[in-house]
Design an enzyme around this catalytic site. Structure first.
Site, PDB file in Angstrom:
ATOM      1  CG  ASN A 224      -1.694   1.246   1.443  1.00  0.00           C
ATOM      2  OD1 ASN A 224      -1.734   2.093   0.548  1.00  0.00           O
ATOM      3  ND2 ASN A 224      -2.322   1.391   2.596  1.00  0.00           N
TER       4      ASN A 224
ATOM      5  CE  LYS B  41       0.012   3.142   4.848  1.00  0.00           C
ATOM      6  NZ  LYS B  41       0.201   3.209   6.282  1.00  0.00           N
TER       7      LYS B  41
ATOM      8  CG  HIS C 281      -5.564   1.918   5.453  1.00  0.00           C
ATOM      9  ND1 HIS C 281      -5.108   2.816   6.388  1.00  0.00           N
ATOM     10  CD2 HIS C 281      -4.566   1.045   5.239  1.00  0.00           C
ATOM     11  CE1 HIS C 281      -3.852   2.487   6.712  1.00  0.00           C
ATOM     12  NE2 HIS C 281      -3.511   1.414   6.025  1.00  0.00           N
TER      13      HIS C 281
ATOM     14  CD  GLU D   9      -2.559   5.437   7.019  1.00  0.00           C
ATOM     15  OE1 GLU D   9      -2.559   5.486   5.774  1.00  0.00           O
ATOM     16  OE2 GLU D   9      -1.622   4.931   7.681  1.00  0.00           O
TER      17      GLU D   9
ATOM     18  CD  GLU E  75      -2.988  -2.387   7.443  1.00  0.00           C
ATOM     19  OE1 GLU E  75      -1.920  -2.620   6.891  1.00  0.00           O
ATOM     20  OE2 GLU E  75      -3.640  -1.350   7.253  1.00  0.00           O
TER      21      GLU E  75
ATOM     22  N   GLY F 202       3.298   2.259  10.754  1.00  0.00           N
ATOM     23  CA  GLY F 202       4.302   3.305  10.590  1.00  0.00           C
ATOM     24  C   GLY F 202       5.077   3.641  11.844  1.00  0.00           C
TER      25      GLY F 202
ATOM     26  CB  SER G  10       5.848  -1.908  11.873  1.00  0.00           C
ATOM     27  OG  SER G  10       5.491  -0.566  12.177  1.00  0.00           O
TER      28      SER G  10
HETATM   29  P1  13P Z   1       3.466   0.375   7.553  1.00  0.00           P
HETATM   30  O1  13P Z   1       3.943  -0.926   6.916  1.00  0.00           O
HETATM   31  O2  13P Z   1       4.182   1.562   7.027  1.00  0.00           O
HETATM   32  O3  13P Z   1       3.449   0.270   9.029  1.00  0.00           O
HETATM   33  O4  13P Z   1       1.945   0.575   7.080  1.00  0.00           O
HETATM   34  C1  13P Z   1       1.048  -0.468   7.198  1.00  0.00           C
HETATM   35  C2  13P Z   1      -0.202  -0.113   6.479  1.00  0.00           C
HETATM   36  O5  13P Z   1      -0.943   0.747   6.922  1.00  0.00           O
HETATM   37  C3  13P Z   1      -0.498  -0.811   5.222  1.00  0.00           C
HETATM   38  O6  13P Z   1      -1.802  -0.592   4.806  1.00  0.00           O
END
Ligand code: 13P
Length: 250
Positions: free
Chosen positions: A10, A12, A96, A98, A166, A172, A211
């Site tokens: 992803n 983002k 997601h 976010e 997640e 992150g 992560s």
């Molecule tokens: P990270 O791998 O950067 O922690 O992000 C995970 C994520 O949100 C994938 O959708």
């Protein structure tokens, strides 16, 4: 039926036209590294979906990170699943954390988006996960199983739906749950899917995200009921992402 594992990137809100070099680098690494026992997916921002789908080598699927519930219409700035299919996407991430946090997306909306994805014959990756406060309050399974129950459409099947767990606090941050904690949540999700979908429940892929890096992928992917990864930061570099795919090479 055993789930087919999926390692999904992803991107983002990252990536420009020049990032196509990273997709090409990944294709080369996959060729050199030999076959892996998993599907491989990259979800770039909307602006790159068509170009990536056109350029993508066999063996790398291209997806998107969100879609609207409607097929078309007066929704300025939004993108429909039909448009994503037209651009060459075969998967769409929905719900997601976010988007749940930044855009107030509810389980009902996420479910409607997944239905829109299914209506186009695409696969929906439905994301769930608890916040740190919810975990500290001992509410992880409550929250996650509630999201699974209310975000997955009734017509979800192992071929049109992937669940991604997640934990919000692991995204992150460089922090991950222990493999026991991951196994506990994934096994609870599996049991909920079995209860709701019967024998088909065993066939859904359940991805872990948060992560994931080459250094922890083998351990995380070996946890019970983990059938792949949803990778953010480490999917932006072909060498890192390939290092995660290694978890599915013998
Ligand atoms: P990270 O791998 O950067 O922690 O992000 C995970 C994520 O949100 C994938 O959708």
């Amino acid at each position: 039926m055993k789930p087919t594992a999926l390692v999904a990137g992803n991107w983002k809100m990252n990536g420009l036209a020049s990032s196509q070099a990273e997709l090409e680098a990944l294709a080369n690494l996959l060729k050199e590294g030999g076959t892996a026992d998993c599907d491989v997916l990259i979800c770039p921002p909307f602006t790159l979906v068509a170009a990536f789908a056109a350029a993508s080598a066999a063996g790398i699927a291209i997806g998107a990170q969100d879609c609207h519930t409607a097929k078309n219409g007066a929704h300025t700035g939004d993108i429909s699943a039909e448009m994503l299919k037209d651009a060459g996407a075969t998967y769409v991430i929905v719900g997601h954390s976010e988007r749940r946090a930044d855009h107030g997306e509810s389980n009902d909306l996420v479910k409607a988006k997944a239905e829109a994805v299914h209506a186009e014959g695409l696969k929906a990756i439905v994301c769930v996960g608890e916040t740190e406060a919810e975990r500290d309050a001992g509410r992880t399974l409550d929250v996650v199983l509630g999201q699974v129950a209310n975000s997955l459409p009734a017509a979800a099947t192992p071929s049109n739906t992937i669940v991604a767990y997640e934990p919000v606090w692991a995204i992150g941050t460089g922090r991950t749950p222990t493999t026991d904690d991951v196994a506990e949540v994934h096994t609870a999700i599996r049991e909920a899917l079995n209860e709701r979908f019967g024998a088909a429940g065993e066939g859904f892929a359940i991805l872990y995200g948060g992560s994931v890096k080459p250094s922890n992928a083998h351990e995380l992917m070996a946890a019970a009921n983990v059938n792949g990864a949803l990778v953010g930061g480490a999917s932006l570099k072909a060498t890192d992402f390939n290092g995660i795919i290694d978890a599915y090479r013998n």
